[in-house]
Design a protein around this motif. Sequence first.
Motif, PDB file in Angstrom:
ATOM      1  N   GLU A  29     -32.190  65.497  25.881  1.00  0.00           N
ATOM      2  CA  GLU A  29     -32.535  64.557  24.616  1.00  0.00           C
ATOM      3  C   GLU A  29     -33.683  65.083  23.734  1.00  0.00           C
ATOM      4  OE1 GLU A  29     -33.477  60.743  26.373  1.00  0.00           O
ATOM      5  OE2 GLU A  29     -32.889  59.821  24.604  1.00  0.00           O
ATOM      6  N   VAL A  30     -34.480  65.652  24.411  1.00  0.00           N
ATOM      7  CA  VAL A  30     -35.754  66.266  23.683  1.00  0.00           C
ATOM      8  C   VAL A  30     -35.391  67.539  23.003  1.00  0.00           C
ATOM      9  CG1 VAL A  30     -38.122  67.233  23.763  1.00  0.00           C
ATOM     10  CG2 VAL A  30     -37.483  65.117  25.098  1.00  0.00           C
ATOM     11  N   ARG A  38     -34.501  70.473  18.011  1.00  0.00           N
ATOM     12  CA  ARG A  38     -33.825  71.336  17.043  1.00  0.00           C
ATOM     13  C   ARG A  38     -33.452  70.585  15.833  1.00  0.00           C
ATOM     14  NH1 ARG A  38     -33.942  76.070  19.697  1.00  0.00           N
ATOM     15  NH2 ARG A  38     -33.439  75.939  21.912  1.00  0.00           N
ATOM     16  N   GLN A  39     -33.330  69.472  15.794  1.00  0.00           N
ATOM     17  CA  GLN A  39     -33.069  68.607  14.454  1.00  0.00           C
ATOM     18  C   GLN A  39     -34.183  68.632  13.578  1.00  0.00           C
ATOM     19  OE1 GLN A  39     -31.648  64.595  14.916  1.00  0.00           O
ATOM     20  NE2 GLN A  39     -31.497  64.307  12.577  1.00  0.00           N
ATOM     21  N   SER A  86     -23.922  68.408  14.920  1.00  0.00           N
ATOM     22  CA  SER A  86     -24.413  69.820  15.296  1.00  0.00           C
ATOM     23  C   SER A  86     -23.536  70.574  16.571  1.00  0.00           C
ATOM     24  CB  SER A  86     -25.788  69.784  15.128  1.00  0.00           C
ATOM     25  OG  SER A  86     -26.138  68.894  16.483  1.00  0.00           O
ATOM     26  N   GLY A  87     -23.060  69.664  17.269  1.00  0.00           N
ATOM     27  CA  GLY A  87     -22.320  69.974  18.506  1.00  0.00           C
ATOM     28  C   GLY A  87     -23.369  69.648  19.859  1.00  0.00           C
ATOM     29  N   ALA A 119     -37.099  71.188   9.209  1.00  0.00           N
ATOM     30  CA  ALA A 119     -38.240  71.979   8.557  1.00  0.00           C
ATOM     31  C   ALA A 119     -38.216  73.395   8.286  1.00  0.00           C
ATOM     32  CB  ALA A 119     -39.588  71.933   9.688  1.00  0.00           C
ATOM     33  N   ASN A 120     -37.009  73.978   8.533  1.00  0.00           N
ATOM     34  CA  ASN A 120     -36.511  75.349   8.161  1.00  0.00           C
ATOM     35  C   ASN A 120     -36.352  75.618   6.801  1.00  0.00           C
ATOM     36  OD1 ASN A 120     -36.605  77.013  10.332  1.00  0.00           O
ATOM     37  ND2 ASN A 120     -34.439  76.369  11.107  1.00  0.00           N
ATOM     38  N   ASN A 121     -35.956  74.524   6.235  1.00  0.00           N
ATOM     39  CA  ASN A 121     -35.862  74.410   4.582  1.00  0.00           C
ATOM     40  C   ASN A 121     -36.887  74.977   3.870  1.00  0.00           C
ATOM     41  OD1 ASN A 121     -33.374  73.500   4.994  1.00  0.00           O
ATOM     42  ND2 ASN A 121     -33.886  71.120   4.793  1.00  0.00           N
ATOM     43  N   CYS A 122     -38.147  74.627   4.568  1.00  0.00           N
ATOM     44  CA  CYS A 122     -39.522  75.039   3.662  1.00  0.00           C
ATOM     45  C   CYS A 122     -40.294  76.171   4.420  1.00  0.00           C
ATOM     46  CB  CYS A 122     -40.104  73.747   3.399  1.00  0.00           C
ATOM     47  SG  CYS A 122     -40.507  72.716   4.734  1.00  0.00           S
TER      48      CYS A 122
END
Lengths: 238, 112
Positions: free
Chosen positions: A31-32, A37-38, B65-66, A43-46
Amino acid sequence: MPPPDLIADYLDALTYELRFDPALAHRVRQEVEDHLRQSADEANNCTAPPEAQLRAIARFGDQRAIARQYAPTALLAQSRRAGIVVLLVLAGIYAMMKGRLAWYGFTQWSLSPDVAAIVATGFSVVRWVFIIAVSLAVVGAAYVGSRQPMQKFDSGCHRQLLCCVAFCASAAVALLIAIGLDGIMLGLRMAGREPSTIVVVPIFSMVVEASLGILLVRTVAEAIQRTVAARALLLPDN
Amino acid sequence: MLKGHLDMIVLAALSGGRAHGYAVIQEIHRRSGGAFDLPEGTIYPALHRLEKSGFLTSHWMTADSGRKRRVYSLTRRGQHALADHRAIWQRFARAIGGLFGEPRHAAARPHR
């Protein structure tokens, strides 16, 4: 060289802190992982990936502090499960003992006077040990049943959980002594007896008792081990 | 203060429909106007506790996302608990509002 997977390291540490409940640890990890990852993907966009992962982890919080929040509910549930197993094993052993006695009466199982005297004394001891086991189990069940999961896992909560497993363990020890004595008495009854179909029922009931004893030992040992392991959560955060 | 009301906040965040932990946190952040900026990890033990208490139900699903994702929704019991919390909170908020509002008592003003 591939960039370090900080999220995987964090999840390993969180799983370790949750080792007092492996099934819960597995579920929480999945779950974590999805959450982190989400969070990192967004945050990867910036920012660069390792920094995005670091930020996601920082926002999530300390792994020990999180594990500590799961502990009261999870450990109390485990103590309750152990308590239920103790009560079921108690009922099972009682049924086996009664069944065996009824069988001896039904088959008019005869004993030499010496063996009869030893068996009578042994039976009396087993009865008292069993009564002690029942008393401990009933008091323990009342204690465990009356506990409510605490909001906070502190030394008081840990002591309370240790008390729950101590009741289970003491009842289990008394039951194991009763099973052991039962086995010895069955051995005395069997000594010098020709193999026949009559002996199958007592042997079968003794095998059932021994299996219940193994189940009891495994369950209670696991509860003790996990509750003791949870002591590490009382250490300061990382 | 926030810690004591975390369960109510999580139930309220799920009142709009089922959601996974990340979405619950975003919903709390959005609906509180960013006022509730708690460590994200504290939501998951609360979700687990509420599920154990029968206020929530959950199941695994596969995200776009899978990855495996656990989705929570309110049970009937959870809806009742939320309604109770809401009623208590509204009474409390009215009472506090009355106390912090303009004093209307003539007796509260000094006599000349």
